[in-house]
Design a protein around this motif. Structure first.
Motif, PDB file in Angstrom:
ATOM      1  N   MET A   1       6.050  17.554  64.239  1.00 43.44           N
ATOM      2  CA  MET A   1       6.352  16.918  62.979  1.00 43.44           C
ATOM      3  C   MET A   1       7.795  17.268  62.620  1.00 43.44           C
ATOM      4  O   MET A   1       8.172  18.433  62.614  1.00 43.44           O
ATOM      5  CB  MET A   1       5.368  17.417  61.923  1.00 43.44           C
ATOM      6  N   ASN A   2       8.585  16.255  62.311  1.00 46.47           N
ATOM      7  CA  ASN A   2       9.989  16.509  61.999  1.00 46.47           C
ATOM      8  C   ASN A   2      10.217  16.618  60.486  1.00 46.47           C
ATOM      9  O   ASN A   2       9.314  16.341  59.688  1.00 46.47           O
ATOM     10  CB  ASN A   2      10.891  15.439  62.628  1.00 46.47           C
ATOM     11  N   ASP A   3      11.420  17.013  60.117  1.00 47.99           N
ATOM     12  CA  ASP A   3      11.734  17.227  58.699  1.00 47.99           C
ATOM     13  C   ASP A   3      11.659  15.944  57.881  1.00 47.99           C
ATOM     14  O   ASP A   3      11.308  15.980  56.700  1.00 47.99           O
ATOM     15  CB  ASP A   3      13.109  17.875  58.541  1.00 47.99           C
ATOM     16  N   LEU A   4      11.980  14.811  58.483  1.00 49.52           N
ATOM     17  CA  LEU A   4      11.897  13.533  57.767  1.00 49.52           C
ATOM     18  C   LEU A   4      10.451  13.248  57.352  1.00 49.52           C
ATOM     19  O   LEU A   4      10.183  12.858  56.210  1.00 49.52           O
ATOM     20  CB  LEU A   4      12.449  12.402  58.630  1.00 49.52           C
ATOM     21  N   GLN A   5       9.524  13.485  58.268  1.00 50.27           N
ATOM     22  CA  GLN A   5       8.106  13.286  57.961  1.00 50.27           C
ATOM     23  C   GLN A   5       7.639  14.277  56.895  1.00 50.27           C
ATOM     24  O   GLN A   5       6.886  13.910  55.987  1.00 50.27           O
ATOM     25  CB  GLN A   5       7.264  13.450  59.229  1.00 50.27           C
ATOM     26  N   LYS A   6       8.092  15.516  57.002  1.00 52.92           N
ATOM     27  CA  LYS A   6       7.709  16.531  56.020  1.00 52.92           C
ATOM     28  C   LYS A   6       8.250  16.188  54.639  1.00 52.92           C
ATOM     29  O   LYS A   6       7.564  16.367  53.632  1.00 52.92           O
ATOM     30  CB  LYS A   6       8.191  17.904  56.470  1.00 52.92           C
ATOM     31  N   ASN A   7       9.471  15.674  54.585  1.00 50.47           N
ATOM     32  CA  ASN A   7      10.034  15.256  53.297  1.00 50.47           C
ATOM     33  C   ASN A   7       9.239  14.109  52.685  1.00 50.47           C
ATOM     34  O   ASN A   7       9.022  14.067  51.478  1.00 50.47           O
ATOM     35  CB  ASN A   7      11.504  14.849  53.450  1.00 50.47           C
ATOM     36  N   LYS A   8       8.795  13.177  53.521  1.00 51.18           N
ATOM     37  CA  LYS A   8       7.996  12.053  53.042  1.00 51.18           C
ATOM     38  C   LYS A   8       6.666  12.557  52.456  1.00 51.18           C
ATOM     39  O   LYS A   8       6.256  12.127  51.374  1.00 51.18           O
ATOM     40  CB  LYS A   8       7.724  11.072  54.181  1.00 51.18           C
ATOM     41  N   ILE A   9       6.025  13.482  53.139  1.00 51.75           N
ATOM     42  CA  ILE A   9       4.755  14.025  52.653  1.00 51.75           C
ATOM     43  C   ILE A   9       4.977  14.833  51.381  1.00 51.75           C
ATOM     44  O   ILE A   9       4.195  14.740  50.431  1.00 51.75           O
ATOM     45  CB  ILE A   9       4.070  14.868  53.753  1.00 51.75           C
ATOM     46  N   THR A  10       6.061  15.596  51.330  1.00 48.58           N
ATOM     47  CA  THR A  10       6.376  16.364  50.126  1.00 48.58           C
ATOM     48  C   THR A  10       6.595  15.428  48.940  1.00 48.58           C
ATOM     49  O   THR A  10       6.173  15.724  47.822  1.00 48.58           O
ATOM     50  CB  THR A  10       7.621  17.247  50.357  1.00 48.58           C
ATOM     51  N   LYS A  11       7.216  14.285  49.189  1.00 52.98           N
ATOM     52  CA  LYS A  11       7.396  13.289  48.126  1.00 52.98           C
ATOM     53  C   LYS A  11       6.041  12.775  47.646  1.00 52.98           C
ATOM     54  O   LYS A  11       5.817  12.628  46.436  1.00 52.98           O
ATOM     55  CB  LYS A  11       8.259  12.129  48.628  1.00 52.98           C
ATOM     56  N   LEU A  12       5.118  12.517  48.572  1.00 52.79           N
ATOM     57  CA  LEU A  12       3.770  12.088  48.192  1.00 52.79           C
ATOM     58  C   LEU A  12       3.084  13.154  47.336  1.00 52.79           C
ATOM     59  O   LEU A  12       2.412  12.833  46.351  1.00 52.79           O
ATOM     60  CB  LEU A  12       2.917  11.815  49.429  1.00 52.79           C
ATOM     61  N   VAL A  13       3.276  14.418  47.707  1.00 53.81           N
ATOM     62  CA  VAL A  13       2.697  15.527  46.943  1.00 53.81           C
ATOM     63  C   VAL A  13       3.264  15.539  45.527  1.00 53.81           C
ATOM     64  O   VAL A  13       2.521  15.650  44.548  1.00 53.81           O
ATOM     65  CB  VAL A  13       2.930  16.876  47.659  1.00 53.81           C
ATOM     66  N   ASN A  14       4.570  15.402  45.410  1.00 55.21           N
ATOM     67  CA  ASN A  14       5.197  15.382  44.082  1.00 55.21           C
ATOM     68  C   ASN A  14       4.688  14.229  43.221  1.00 55.21           C
ATOM     69  O   ASN A  14       4.427  14.403  42.029  1.00 55.21           O
ATOM     70  CB  ASN A  14       6.722  15.302  44.207  1.00 55.21           C
ATOM     71  N   GLU A  15       4.542  13.067  43.816  1.00 52.87           N
ATOM     72  CA  GLU A  15       4.020  11.909  43.080  1.00 52.87           C
ATOM     73  C   GLU A  15       2.590  12.160  42.609  1.00 52.87           C
ATOM     74  O   GLU A  15       2.222  11.802  41.490  1.00 52.87           O
ATOM     75  CB  GLU A  15       4.085  10.659  43.955  1.00 52.87           C
ATOM     76  N   GLU A  16       1.801  12.787  43.463  1.00 51.27           N
ATOM     77  CA  GLU A  16       0.404  13.064  43.107  1.00 51.27           C
ATOM     78  C   GLU A  16       0.320  14.150  42.033  1.00 51.27           C
ATOM     79  O   GLU A  16      -0.546  14.096  41.161  1.00 51.27           O
ATOM     80  CB  GLU A  16      -0.390  13.459  44.358  1.00 51.27           C
ATOM     81  N   ILE A  17       1.230  15.111  42.062  1.00 51.54           N
ATOM     82  CA  ILE A  17       1.277  16.129  41.002  1.00 51.54           C
ATOM     83  C   ILE A  17       1.562  15.461  39.665  1.00 51.54           C
ATOM     84  O   ILE A  17       0.925  15.771  38.653  1.00 51.54           O
ATOM     85  CB  ILE A  17       2.326  17.211  41.317  1.00 51.54           C
ATOM     86  N   THR A  18       2.492  14.534  39.662  1.00 47.21           N
ATOM     87  CA  THR A  18       2.803  13.792  38.438  1.00 47.21           C
ATOM     88  C   THR A  18       1.578  13.022  37.956  1.00 47.21           C
ATOM     89  O   THR A  18       1.269  13.009  36.762  1.00 47.21           O
ATOM     90  CB  THR A  18       3.976  12.827  38.684  1.00 47.21           C
ATOM     91  N   ARG A  19       0.866  12.403  38.884  1.00 44.17           N
ATOM     92  CA  ARG A  19      -0.303  11.596  38.518  1.00 44.17           C
ATOM     93  C   ARG A  19      -1.472  12.450  38.037  1.00 44.17           C
ATOM     94  O   ARG A  19      -2.105  12.136  37.030  1.00 44.17           O
ATOM     95  CB  ARG A  19      -0.736  10.751  39.722  1.00 44.17           C
ATOM     96  N   LEU A  20      -1.753  13.544  38.752  1.00 41.48           N
ATOM     97  CA  LEU A  20      -2.919  14.373  38.425  1.00 41.48           C
ATOM     98  C   LEU A  20      -2.620  15.486  37.419  1.00 41.48           C
ATOM     99  O   LEU A  20      -3.536  16.018  36.803  1.00 41.48           O
ATOM    100  CB  LEU A  20      -3.504  14.995  39.699  1.00 41.48           C
ATOM    101  N   GLY A  21      -1.362  15.877  37.318  1.00 42.69           N
ATOM    102  CA  GLY A  21      -0.997  16.846  36.297  1.00 42.69           C
ATOM    103  C   GLY A  21      -0.837  18.286  36.743  1.00 42.69           C
ATOM    104  O   GLY A  21      -0.384  19.105  35.970  1.00 42.69           O
ATOM    105  N   SER A  22      -1.206  18.625  37.987  1.00 41.94           N
ATOM    106  CA  SER A  22      -1.019  20.009  38.429  1.00 41.94           C
ATOM    107  C   SER A  22      -1.073  20.112  39.949  1.00 41.94           C
ATOM    108  O   SER A  22      -1.690  19.289  40.625  1.00 41.94           O
ATOM    109  CB  SER A  22      -2.073  20.936  37.822  1.00 41.94           C
ATOM    110  N   GLN A  23      -0.428  21.171  40.441  1.00 39.40           N
ATOM    111  CA  GLN A  23      -0.468  21.453  41.872  1.00 39.40           C
ATOM    112  C   GLN A  23      -1.883  21.820  42.313  1.00 39.40           C
ATOM    113  O   GLN A  23      -2.309  21.464  43.411  1.00 39.40           O
ATOM    114  CB  GLN A  23       0.478  22.599  42.214  1.00 39.40           C
ATOM    115  N   ALA A  24      -2.598  22.523  41.454  1.00 36.98           N
ATOM    116  CA  ALA A  24      -3.961  22.952  41.795  1.00 36.98           C
ATOM    117  C   ALA A  24      -4.872  21.752  42.019  1.00 36.98           C
ATOM    118  O   ALA A  24      -5.710  21.761  42.931  1.00 36.98           O
ATOM    119  CB  ALA A  24      -4.517  23.852  40.701  1.00 36.98           C
ATOM    120  N   ARG A  25      -4.721  20.724  41.210  1.00 41.74           N
ATOM    121  CA  ARG A  25      -5.561  19.529  41.374  1.00 41.74           C
ATOM    122  C   ARG A  25      -5.240  18.805  42.679  1.00 41.74           C
ATOM    123  O   ARG A  25      -6.133  18.296  43.351  1.00 41.74           O
ATOM    124  CB  ARG A  25      -5.378  18.598  40.186  1.00 41.74           C
TER     125      ARG A  25
END
Length: 73
Positions: A1-25
């Protein structure tokens, strides 16, 4: 897995944190520990296996897919 893919997944995580309200969720939704999500966000990627990245991407990609639904006849 390269850094570009990891950045894309990290972006998805950030978007989901915004949607759900917390990292724990997001961690619960992905079936990983909150520490894993925290490591992703702080770019401490060396301890995260490729399998873990793929697991998180799989859990989040359904809502974040680039597909567009359109009605057809």
């Amino acid at each position: 897995m390269n850094d570009l893919q990891k950045n894309k997944i990290t972006k998805l995580v950030n978007e989901e944190i915004t949607r759900l309200g917390s990292q724990a969720r997001v961690a619960t939704k992905c079936g990983v520990s909150p520490a894993t999500i925290s490591q992703m966000l702080s770019q401490k990627w060396s301890d995260i296996t490729d399998a873990m990245w793929l697991k998180i991407e799989s859990a989040l990609s359904v809502e974040s897919a680039d597909w567009k639904l359109v009605e057809t006849t």
